[in-house]
Design a protein around this motif. Structure first.
Motif, PDB file in Angstrom:
ATOM      1  N   PRO A 132      86.562 116.980  -7.882  1.00 23.58           N
ATOM      2  CA  PRO A 132      87.038 116.199  -6.743  1.00 23.58           C
ATOM      3  C   PRO A 132      88.546 116.338  -6.582  1.00 23.58           C
ATOM      4  N   MET A 133      88.980 116.421  -5.345  1.00 23.84           N
ATOM      5  CA  MET A 133      90.398 116.570  -5.082  1.00 23.84           C
ATOM      6  C   MET A 133      91.136 115.287  -5.455  1.00 23.84           C
ATOM      7  N   LYS A 134      92.173 115.438  -6.245  1.00 25.56           N
ATOM      8  CA  LYS A 134      92.943 114.269  -6.663  1.00 25.56           C
ATOM      9  C   LYS A 134      93.726 113.706  -5.480  1.00 25.56           C
ATOM     10  N   ASN A 135      93.749 112.400  -5.400  1.00 25.34           N
ATOM     11  CA  ASN A 135      94.549 111.765  -4.368  1.00 25.34           C
ATOM     12  C   ASN A 135      96.027 111.932  -4.685  1.00 25.34           C
ATOM     13  N   PRO A 136      96.861 112.093  -3.661  1.00 23.43           N
ATOM     14  CA  PRO A 136      98.298 112.207  -3.924  1.00 23.43           C
ATOM     15  C   PRO A 136      98.838 110.931  -4.562  1.00 23.43           C
ATOM     16  N   GLY A 137      99.673 111.080  -5.582  1.00 24.20           N
ATOM     17  CA  GLY A 137     100.307 109.920  -6.196  1.00 24.20           C
ATOM     18  C   GLY A 137     101.372 109.346  -5.277  1.00 24.20           C
ATOM     19  N   THR A 138     101.345 108.061  -5.055  1.00 24.80           N
ATOM     20  CA  THR A 138     102.296 107.415  -4.144  1.00 24.80           C
ATOM     21  C   THR A 138     102.698 106.054  -4.695  1.00 24.80           C
ATOM     22  N   LEU A 139     103.705 105.480  -4.081  1.00 27.42           N
ATOM     23  CA  LEU A 139     104.015 104.090  -4.348  1.00 27.42           C
ATOM     24  C   LEU A 139     102.945 103.222  -3.708  1.00 27.42           C
ATOM     25  N   ALA A 140     102.723 102.059  -4.276  1.00 29.63           N
ATOM     26  CA  ALA A 140     101.756 101.139  -3.707  1.00 29.63           C
ATOM     27  C   ALA A 140     102.235 100.669  -2.334  1.00 29.63           C
ATOM     28  N   SER A 141     101.323 100.056  -1.602  1.00 28.55           N
ATOM     29  CA  SER A 141     101.605  99.651  -0.232  1.00 28.55           C
ATOM     30  C   SER A 141     102.890  98.836  -0.121  1.00 28.55           C
ATOM     31  N   GLN A 142     103.738  99.241   0.817  1.00 30.38           N
ATOM     32  CA  GLN A 142     104.970  98.531   1.182  1.00 30.38           C
ATOM     33  C   GLN A 142     106.009  98.487   0.056  1.00 30.38           C
ATOM     34  N   GLU A 143     105.994  99.472  -0.839  1.00 31.09           N
ATOM     35  CA  GLU A 143     106.955  99.471  -1.932  1.00 31.09           C
ATOM     36  C   GLU A 143     108.096 100.468  -1.749  1.00 31.09           C
ATOM     37  N   ASP A 144     108.120 101.190  -0.636  1.00 29.50           N
ATOM     38  CA  ASP A 144     109.218 102.108  -0.385  1.00 29.50           C
ATOM     39  C   ASP A 144     110.554 101.364  -0.367  1.00 29.50           C
ATOM     40  N   GLU A 145     110.557 100.246   0.343  1.00 24.52           N
ATOM     41  CA  GLU A 145     111.800  99.469   0.447  1.00 24.52           C
ATOM     42  C   GLU A 145     112.226  98.922  -0.915  1.00 24.52           C
ATOM     43  N   LYS A 146     111.255  98.548  -1.748  1.00 23.83           N
ATOM     44  CA  LYS A 146     111.580  98.070  -3.095  1.00 23.83           C
ATOM     45  C   LYS A 146     112.257  99.165  -3.910  1.00 23.83           C
ATOM     46  N   PHE A 147     111.740 100.391  -3.776  1.00 18.70           N
ATOM     47  CA  PHE A 147     112.334 101.488  -4.523  1.00 18.70           C
ATOM     48  C   PHE A 147     113.771 101.731  -4.070  1.00 18.70           C
ATOM     49  N   VAL A 148     113.983 101.786  -2.749  1.00 18.78           N
ATOM     50  CA  VAL A 148     115.328 102.017  -2.226  1.00 18.78           C
ATOM     51  C   VAL A 148     116.264 100.895  -2.667  1.00 18.78           C
ATOM     52  N   ALA A 149     115.778  99.648  -2.615  1.00 16.26           N
ATOM     53  CA  ALA A 149     116.605  98.509  -3.031  1.00 16.26           C
ATOM     54  C   ALA A 149     116.961  98.597  -4.511  1.00 16.26           C
ATOM     55  N   ALA A 150     115.997  99.046  -5.336  1.00 18.09           N
ATOM     56  CA  ALA A 150     116.257  99.162  -6.768  1.00 18.09           C
ATOM     57  C   ALA A 150     117.301 100.243  -7.053  1.00 18.09           C
ATOM     58  N   VAL A 151     117.228 101.350  -6.317  1.00 19.04           N
ATOM     59  CA  VAL A 151     118.179 102.444  -6.513  1.00 19.04           C
ATOM     60  C   VAL A 151     119.593 102.010  -6.107  1.00 19.04           C
ATOM     61  N   LEU A 152     119.690 101.259  -5.003  1.00 16.41           N
ATOM     62  CA  LEU A 152     120.998 100.889  -4.469  1.00 16.41           C
ATOM     63  C   LEU A 152     121.442  99.502  -4.910  1.00 16.41           C
ATOM     64  N   ALA A 153     120.759  98.918  -5.886  1.00 14.38           N
ATOM     65  CA  ALA A 153     121.039  97.529  -6.281  1.00 14.38           C
ATOM     66  C   ALA A 153     122.465  97.337  -6.782  1.00 14.38           C
ATOM     67  N   GLN A 154     122.975  98.307  -7.540  1.00 13.12           N
ATOM     68  CA  GLN A 154     124.311  98.191  -8.110  1.00 13.12           C
ATOM     69  C   GLN A 154     125.252  99.204  -7.461  1.00 13.12           C
ATOM     70  N   PRO A 155     126.449  98.792  -7.082  1.00 11.92           N
ATOM     71  CA  PRO A 155     127.424  99.742  -6.528  1.00 11.92           C
ATOM     72  C   PRO A 155     127.714 100.848  -7.550  1.00 11.92           C
ATOM     73  N   PRO A 156     127.734 102.090  -7.130  1.00 16.04           N
ATOM     74  CA  PRO A 156     127.998 103.183  -8.082  1.00 16.04           C
ATOM     75  C   PRO A 156     129.440 103.139  -8.588  1.00 16.04           C
ATOM     76  N   ARG A 157     129.603 103.485  -9.863  1.00 15.76           N
ATOM     77  CA  ARG A 157     130.936 103.479 -10.471  1.00 15.76           C
ATOM     78  C   ARG A 157     131.384 104.876 -10.897  1.00 15.76           C
ATOM     79  N   THR A 158     130.455 105.709 -11.308  1.00 10.90           N
ATOM     80  CA  THR A 158     130.793 107.062 -11.748  1.00 10.90           C
ATOM     81  C   THR A 158     130.242 108.078 -10.765  1.00 10.90           C
ATOM     82  N   TRP A 159     130.721 109.329 -10.896  1.00  7.95           N
ATOM     83  CA  TRP A 159     130.221 110.360  -9.986  1.00  7.95           C
ATOM     84  C   TRP A 159     128.736 110.603 -10.174  1.00  7.95           C
ATOM     85  N   ARG A 160     128.245 110.450 -11.409  1.00  8.68           N
ATOM     86  CA  ARG A 160     126.813 110.631 -11.653  1.00  8.68           C
ATOM     87  C   ARG A 160     126.002 109.563 -10.930  1.00  8.68           C
ATOM     88  N   GLU A 161     126.480 108.336 -10.904  1.00  7.51           N
ATOM     89  CA  GLU A 161     125.747 107.264 -10.229  1.00  7.51           C
ATOM     90  C   GLU A 161     125.730 107.491  -8.721  1.00  7.51           C
TER      91      GLU A 161
END
Length: 325
Positions: A132-161
């Motif tokens: 059987p064809m595997k379903n594509p792995g995704t974030l659960a429903s309506q979690e895109d915004e949560k991911f973006v918020a988690a990534v941008l939660a803290q102001p970056p301080r270093t060039w790597r951040e």
């Protein structure tokens, strides 16, 4: 191509001929029966099927078997022993093609009386069916915004951040493959267009395309590019650079994405993995949920076949989330 009526078909050979001269009987049968669309097989297909049949008959002769008595276990032995031209084990798809052809032959042999024990292939189809064809792995429903918020939660301080923030929101905001993010070069970013987009060059089976950049990804990307311009990169063209000034390693990208997806603070529930592909798939799901035309999403994704894009439609449960445009 002339379509045939069953009444017009030539007489199929007798059971006696199948048992005495299976090669001639098979070729005569192949040239006289229509395939599923009602047309006779093309000459190329007949030759290919005859070669497959000769391989099977050679197996029967080598093991002292015959068409009238061979059982399912011996057919499976033949299928499992198939090899490609380079001597490696045959692909599963090759075994399925052989099984389909043999199944049709044994159905006919049963009807003509050449076999009394039924079709030995009947019980094998479920064993050789494609996985059987595997379903594509995704974030659960309506979690895109949560991911973006988690990534941008803290102001970056270093060039790597700065780099990591821009890189991760760009994936979920444009649907790039991980290899495309790592290989992304400065001249591929078209940020002064309306809307901004990435010119993705063709690679492998993926065609050339324009990938949109979601508005939420533009500000972190511009902040990173402004900082990047101050780094001593010696003409390096990669957008996302490593600490040594060259291109990033794939493992670095995977590690950065996994850290956010697995963090307790983000409270995310990714389905089917924790790598960058989850973010790409979530981008595609979001576009389909927003009723973007499937052919447009196919172009954004770089899918060669529409069926690849349609896999995502089956998973839709109103994901919502942020817009691409």
């Amino acid at each position: 191509m002339e379509q045939l009526e069953l009444a017009d078909l030539p007489r199929i050979d007798s059971a006696e001929l199948w048992l005495k001269n299976p090669h001639a009987a098979f070729e005569n049968w192949q040239r006289g029966i229509p395939h599923a669309n009602g047309f006779l097989y093309a000459e190329r297909s007949v030759r290919q099927h005859c070669a497959m049949w000769r391989r099977f008959i050679h197996f029967l002769d080598a093991h002292g078997l015959d068409l009238g008595s061979i059982q399912a276990d011996r057919v499976a032995q033949f299928l499992d022993g198939l090899q490609s031209k380079n001597g490696h084990a045959a692909e599963d798809s090759t075994r399925r093609r052989y099984l389909k052809l043999l199944g049709l032959v044994f159905d006919h042999l049963t009807k003509t009386g050449a076999r009394c024990g039924g079709n030995p292939c009947a019980s094998l189809h479920k064993l050789y069916r494609p996985p059987p064809m595997k379903n594509p792995g995704t974030l659960a429903s309506q979690e895109d915004e949560k991911f973006v918020a988690a990534v941008l939660a803290q102001p970056p301080r270093t060039w790597r951040e700065y780099r990591d923030q821009a890189m991760m929101v760009l994936i979920i905001g444009s649907g790039l493959y991980a290899s495309e993010v790592i290989g992304l070069e400065m001249d591929q970013l078209i940020l002064d267009a309306t809307p901004p987009y990435i010119h993705v060059a063709a690679h492998g089976k993926v065609p050339e395309r324009k990938a949109p950049i979601a508005p939420f990804a533009c500000e972190p990307l511009r902040a990173w590019l402004a900082l990047r311009a101050t780094l001593p990169l010696r003409g390096e063209r990669a957008v996302f650079v490593s600490g040594k000034g060259g291109r990033m390693l794939p493992a670095t990208l995977y590690r950065k994405v996994q850290a956010v997806l697995k963090s307790n603070g983000a409270a995310l529930r990714p389905r089917g993995g924790f790598g960058p592909q989850v973010l790409r798939n979530s981008f595609l799901m979001r576009q389909l949920a927003k009723d973007k035309p499937v052919d447009v999403v196919q172009q954004w994704a770089g899918h060669v076949e529409l069926k690849s894009t349609l896999r995502y439609q089956r998973l839709l449960v109103n994901p919502g989330g942020v817009e691409a445009e």
